[in-house]
Design a protein around this motif. Structure first.
Motif, mmCIF file in Angstrom:
data_model
loop_
_atom_site.group_PDB
_atom_site.id
_atom_site.type_symbol
_atom_site.label_atom_id
_atom_site.label_comp_id
_atom_site.label_asym_id
_atom_site.label_seq_id
_atom_site.Cartn_x
_atom_site.Cartn_y
_atom_site.Cartn_z
ATOM 1 N N HIS A 87 0.783 -0.971 -0.012
ATOM 2 C CA HIS A 87 -0.030 -0.035 -0.179
ATOM 3 C C HIS A 87 0.998 1.286 0.250
ATOM 4 C CE1 HIS A 87 -3.744 -2.146 0.696
ATOM 5 N NE2 HIS A 87 -3.095 -2.778 2.019
ATOM 6 N N LYS A 94 0.071 8.523 -1.560
ATOM 7 C CA LYS A 94 0.123 9.427 -2.767
ATOM 8 C C LYS A 94 1.318 9.699 -3.553
ATOM 9 C CE LYS A 94 -3.263 12.772 -4.854
ATOM 10 N NZ LYS A 94 -4.393 13.734 -4.561
ATOM 11 N N LYS A 112 -3.098 -0.789 -8.787
ATOM 12 C CA LYS A 112 -4.325 -0.413 -8.787
ATOM 13 C C LYS A 112 -4.641 0.984 -7.842
ATOM 14 C CE LYS A 112 -5.710 -4.024 -5.863
ATOM 15 N NZ LYS A 112 -6.464 -5.264 -5.861
ATOM 16 N N LYS A 113 -5.439 1.574 -8.152
ATOM 17 C CA LYS A 113 -5.995 2.695 -7.498
ATOM 18 C C LYS A 113 -7.019 2.241 -6.148
ATOM 19 C CE LYS A 113 -5.246 6.356 -10.322
ATOM 20 N NZ LYS A 113 -5.766 7.713 -11.029
ATOM 21 N N THR A 114 -7.050 2.644 -5.218
ATOM 22 C CA THR A 114 -8.099 2.317 -4.104
ATOM 23 C C THR A 114 -8.831 3.488 -3.492
ATOM 24 O OG1 THR A 114 -6.452 2.672 -2.057
ATOM 25 C CG2 THR A 114 -6.204 0.479 -3.036
ATOM 26 N N ILE A 115 -9.755 3.266 -2.705
ATOM 27 C CA ILE A 115 -10.374 4.403 -2.294
ATOM 28 C C ILE A 115 -10.037 4.769 -0.491
ATOM 29 C CG2 ILE A 115 -12.715 3.969 -3.247
ATOM 30 C CD1 ILE A 115 -13.651 2.589 -0.866
ATOM 31 N N ASN A 116 -8.839 4.330 -0.361
ATOM 32 C CA ASN A 116 -8.243 4.492 0.929
ATOM 33 C C ASN A 116 -7.453 5.832 0.922
ATOM 34 O OD1 ASN A 116 -6.561 4.763 3.244
ATOM 35 N ND2 ASN A 116 -6.547 2.422 3.324
ATOM 36 N N ASP A 117 -7.726 6.684 1.883
ATOM 37 C CA ASP A 117 -7.327 8.215 1.568
ATOM 38 C C ASP A 117 -5.673 8.071 2.080
ATOM 39 O OD1 ASP A 117 -9.361 9.420 0.875
ATOM 40 O OD2 ASP A 117 -9.897 9.877 3.013
ATOM 41 N N PRO A 128 -3.658 5.381 -1.396
ATOM 42 C CA PRO A 128 -4.494 5.221 -2.562
ATOM 43 C C PRO A 128 -4.076 4.448 -3.589
ATOM 44 C CG PRO A 128 -3.449 7.324 -2.531
ATOM 45 C CD PRO A 128 -3.089 6.674 -1.133
#
Length: 86
Positions: free
Chosen positions: A38, A41, A70-75, A78
């Motif tokens: 993970h 940004k 891949k992109k995630t929705i986790n701030d 991401p």
């Protein structure tokens, strides 16, 4: 002599400012043996690969090859990268 010390300190600070600290990454091992990273940004994929490679080396492997990004929705994290250790 003091000028050399200050120059060395400045170079060290500049170099450390150019990369994302390892502590800002989240690393996990998947059930299939893949390594997930993970990434914040600000991180680049080669930085995430270095983190994955360090984890692969702990497992006795020599390389980390990217399988998926891949992109995630986790701030906080991401981006998620998946690596295969070989």
């Amino acid at each position: 002599m003091n000028l050399n010390r200050y120059s060395l300190l400045l170079c060290t600070l500049l170099l450390s400012a150019c990369s994302t600290p390892q502590s800002e990454f989240g690393v996990y091992q998947q059930s299939d043996g893949m390594i997930g990273v993970h990434a914040p940004k600000s991180a680049k994929e080669p930085e995430a690969q270095e983190v994955a490679l360090a984890e692969c080396k702990k497992l006795g492997k020599r390389t980390a090859t990217i399988v998926e990004g891949k992109k995630t929705i986790n701030d906080r994290f991401p981006l998620t990268y998946i690596y295969m250790c070989k």
